[in-house]
Design an enzyme around this catalytic site. Sequence first.
Site, mmCIF file in Angstrom:
data_model
loop_
_atom_site.group_PDB
_atom_site.id
_atom_site.type_symbol
_atom_site.label_atom_id
_atom_site.label_comp_id
_atom_site.label_asym_id
_atom_site.label_seq_id
_atom_site.Cartn_x
_atom_site.Cartn_y
_atom_site.Cartn_z
ATOM 1 N N ASN A 37 65.910 -17.526 -64.053
ATOM 2 C CA ASN A 37 67.220 -16.891 -64.650
ATOM 3 C C ASN A 37 68.291 -17.923 -64.067
ATOM 4 O OD1 ASN A 37 65.910 -14.669 -65.948
ATOM 5 N ND2 ASN A 37 65.576 -14.047 -63.821
ATOM 6 N N GLU B 237 61.590 -23.173 -59.280
ATOM 7 C CA GLU B 237 62.749 -22.685 -60.077
ATOM 8 C C GLU B 237 64.250 -23.083 -60.048
ATOM 9 O OE1 GLU B 237 61.591 -20.283 -62.182
ATOM 10 O OE2 GLU B 237 59.608 -20.648 -61.033
ATOM 11 N N GLY C 164 54.967 -15.672 -61.085
ATOM 12 C CA GLY C 164 55.295 -16.245 -59.622
ATOM 13 C C GLY C 164 56.833 -16.182 -59.349
ATOM 14 N N ALA C 165 57.643 -16.513 -60.420
ATOM 15 C CA ALA C 165 59.239 -16.296 -60.274
ATOM 16 C C ALA C 165 59.471 -16.773 -61.875
ATOM 17 C CB ALA C 165 59.650 -17.283 -59.564
ATOM 18 N N MET C 166 60.993 -16.498 -62.186
ATOM 19 C CA MET C 166 61.781 -16.724 -63.452
ATOM 20 C C MET C 166 63.025 -17.543 -63.374
ATOM 21 S SD MET C 166 61.599 -16.872 -66.719
ATOM 22 C CE MET C 166 63.010 -17.211 -67.857
ATOM 23 N N GLU D 260 58.331 -26.245 -68.011
ATOM 24 C CA GLU D 260 57.200 -26.264 -66.919
ATOM 25 C C GLU D 260 56.711 -27.314 -66.046
ATOM 26 O OE1 GLU D 260 57.736 -23.239 -65.915
ATOM 27 O OE2 GLU D 260 58.558 -22.274 -67.811
ATOM 28 N N GLU E 216 61.403 -14.141 -70.537
ATOM 29 C CA GLU E 216 60.650 -15.317 -71.227
ATOM 30 C C GLU E 216 59.291 -14.723 -71.440
ATOM 31 O OE1 GLU E 216 60.284 -19.879 -70.225
ATOM 32 O OE2 GLU E 216 59.356 -18.531 -68.560
#
Length: 853
Positions: free
Chosen positions: A275, A306, A271-273, A328, A127
Amino acid sequence: MPGTNLTRSEAVERAKAVLRVESYDVELDLTKGERVFGSRTTVVFDAVPGSHTFIDAITDGVLSVTLNGTSLDPAEVSDGVRIQLPGLAAHNELVIDAEAPYMNTGEGLHRFVDPADGEVYLYTQFEVPDSRRMFAVFEQPDLKAAFRFSVTAPAHWAVISNSPTPEARPAEPRDDVARSVWTFEPTPRIPSYITALIAGPYESVRDEVVNSAGRTIPLGIFARKSLMQYLDAENIFDTTKRGFAFFEEQFGCEYPFAKYDQLFVPEFNAGAMENAGAVTILESYVFRSKPTQATVERRAITVLHELAHMWFGDYVTMRWWDDLWLNESFAEYMSHLAAVRTPDFGHAWTTFASVEKSWAYRQDQLPTTHPIFADINDLADVEVNFDGITYAKGASVLKQLVAWVGQEQFMAGVRAYFGKHAWSNTVLADLLAELEAASGRDLSSWGRLWLETAGVNTLAPEIETDGNGTITAFAIRQSASPEQPTLRQHRLAIGFYNRGADGRLVRTHREELDVEGELTSVPALVGLARPELILLNDDDLAYAKVRLDPVSLVTVTASLHDIAESLPRALVWGSSWDGARDGETPARSYVELVLANIGAESDSSVVQTLLRQLATTLDFYVAAEAQPAVKAATADRLWALALSAEPGSDSQLQFVRAFSSIAASAAHLDAIEGLLDGSTAAPGLDIDQDLRWELLASLAAGGRIGQGRIDNELARDNTSSGQCAAALAAAALPTAEAKAEAWRKIVETGELSNAIQAAAINGFVRVQEASLIAPYAERYFEAVPGIVAHRTHALAQQIVVGLYPARQTTQATLERTDAFIASLPEDQGALRRMMLENRDGVARALRAQAADR
C-alpha cells in the site's frame, strides 16, 4: 449476475467509456457495530457521453445511488457486486451510500479482536480485487485516481492511510462511545488496490529519513498494544533507511510519497502488501520469542521488497494483471540486491538460491506451470496464476536477464523507464524497450524464450579426461521435459573446486559463457586438470536445474560440508534435492546426505530449507514400509545434533524444532517433556512461549497430553498467537473425537478466522498414523465444491490444499482425484489447478517411493 469476477475485455471496454477518473471521496463510519460499516463514496470522472458502464461495490446493502443529481433505484442498478451506471455525461459525479461487511478472512476490511485486551483492530488487504469490499470503485489498475478518505472511528483509535494522518476532530458520541473524524489529504494518482486503511488502538514508534533530494520523510512503525513490548523498531528502521538510500540511487528518482509507515497487522494472509506509504506486514515479524536468523533475514527481505514496490508498482503501475509477475519479480530481485549491500545479510543470494529458486523449480515442474507472462483473461485467472512463477521464477529470470545485459546497463534502463513513465500505467514492452536501448541487446528472442514458455531446463556436464586427469573435452548438455520441451539461452559460470591448505573446498577456476541448444562445447576448459568438484551455474546466474558428474557427486556425498562458501553449498544442496524429488536418487540417500552435513551448515536459511525438505522426504518420499524406522532414526540424529550444537545457537533451536515435529517414540516424547519441565538439559536453549507451544503440539500429536493441558497453556498465553497454537495442538490430538471436532469447525461450520483455520488444518493433518484421517478422504471430495462456492478464495484455498488426503499416498487417491477433476465444470479453473497440483504431489511421492525401494 456476473459474480465477483471481472474480465479483461470488460475492463478494456470500461476504460474506453470511463476516459479518466478524477477523484474518489470516501467517507467511512467504523462505529456502526461489529458486522458492518458505513461507506459513502463520491466519484468524479469523465466519460463518453451517452455511454453505459458499471462500478464495483461488494456490499451488505446499497442505501442510495445518485448519478449527476438523479437518484437511481438501488434495487434496479445494484446486485451486491456491481452498480450499473446508464446514460453517462461527459463529466460525472456519482454518489453511492452503502453498508459493507467486515471480513475475518484477511481480505477487504479485516476486523480482529485482540484476545489479550478485547480491543478491535482493522486493516485492509485489497490486492487483487478487494478495494470494492470497502468502497465503490472502478476496480482495475489502469483507472488511477486521487483518493481522499474521511474516517469516523472511536476517539482513542489511531487511523492510518496513504496520506499523512491529520489531526482528528470530535464527532457526536454514539452509544456512549466517544468518536472522532479523520479527514486525509488526497493521494497522488494511484490504483485502488494500493489504497489502505488501518485503524484501531495501534501504537507506534516514529523516526524520519532525509532522502536524496533533501526532503525529510516521516517514518512510522505500528503494532497492536499487546505486541509493542516485542517490537525491535531500531532494526526495522535501519533496514528501511538503507533501502531508501539504495533505491533512490539505483532508480534515479526520489521516494514518491509523503511518508512511509509500516504496520504489523494480525491474521494477515501474505508476507506484506505494498500500500502506498502504508505498508501492511505479517504480524509474526514482531518477534515475541527468539527468532532464527533465517526469519530475521526474511523480514528484512520483505521490508525491502515492499519498499521497492513504492517505485515499481505504485509510482509506475501495470496496465492489467498480466504484468503482475513483473511487479513482484522486480521487487523480489531488487530486495535481494539491496540486502547483499547491508552488513547483516551479505549472503542474501544464498537465501535466494535456497528459498526462492527452490520454490520456482518446484512450481515450474507442476502440471499447472505456465509462462511467466501469462494470459490473464479475468480476475479468476489472477488467482490461478499468482504463484511461484509470478514471484520466484520471475525474479530468477530477471537475475538471468541482468547477467545477460549487464548490471549497470540494466539499472540504466530502469532509470530511463521511471523517468519516462512516472505516475502512469505500462506494459512489459515499455521496460524491455529501455533495457534494449541501455544495453544494445535485442531482447525479443530472450523475451520469447524466457517469458512466453514454461518449464525448467536441466544442465549436466559431459567430461572426457586422459590418463593423467587432464580434461580433453568438456560440454554442457541441456534437456527439457517432454511436456515443456523448450531449450533456452543461459548465461552461466562454471566453477572448479579443489581443497586448499585448510582442507576446505575452494574455487580455483571460473569460466563464464553463454549456453544454447542441446550441447554447448566449452573449449576453454580443455587442458585443465579435472578438479574434485565441478559446479555448473556457479554464482547462480542462470535459471536451470543442474546435475553433478560422478566424480563431483562422490566428492559432495563425502564432503559437502567442506565447501567453504555458502552459495556453492546451497547450489549443491539444491541439486541433491532435485534428484531426490525427481525420483532420480533414493530418498534415504538424500536423508543421509542431509543428516551427515547439516550440522556444519552455517547459513540459517539453508538449514531451515533443508529441514523442511527433510520433513517432506520422510513423510512422502521414503518407501512407505521404511518410513517408521527412518523417521525414528532421523529423530535420534536430530536430537544428537541439537545437543552437540553450540549452546544458544540458531542451529540448536532449529534442530530442536525439527526433532519435536517428528518425535514419536516414548523416549523422544520423554525428552520433550523434559525440555518443558526442565529435567532434560539442553544448555543455552531458551524455552520461550512459542517454543513451548511447539513442544506441546508434539506431545499432543504423540498422545501424551489432552485438551486440558492445551486449555491450561492457552490460559497462560491468551493471545492471538496462543489461540492459533492451541487450535493446532487440539486438532493434532490423535483421537477420532479431536479430528471430528476440527473437521466440523473447518469444513462444516466455517466458524474460524483465516489464521485459526490455517492452524487447525495444520494440526488436523499432523498424524503419526495416516489411517487416523483416512475416513476423511472421501468426505473431502464431497465437501470441496461447497467450500469453493461459499467461502472466499483465501479460505477455500486453505482447505482445498491443506486438507487434501496427501497422507493417503496411494494409487486410489490418484484415481479419486482424477475422477473429481473430470467432473469439474469449465468455469472452475482455480479449483482445477489446485487439485492438479495436489495430485502431482501424490504422484511424485509414489515415484520417489518406488525409487527408494
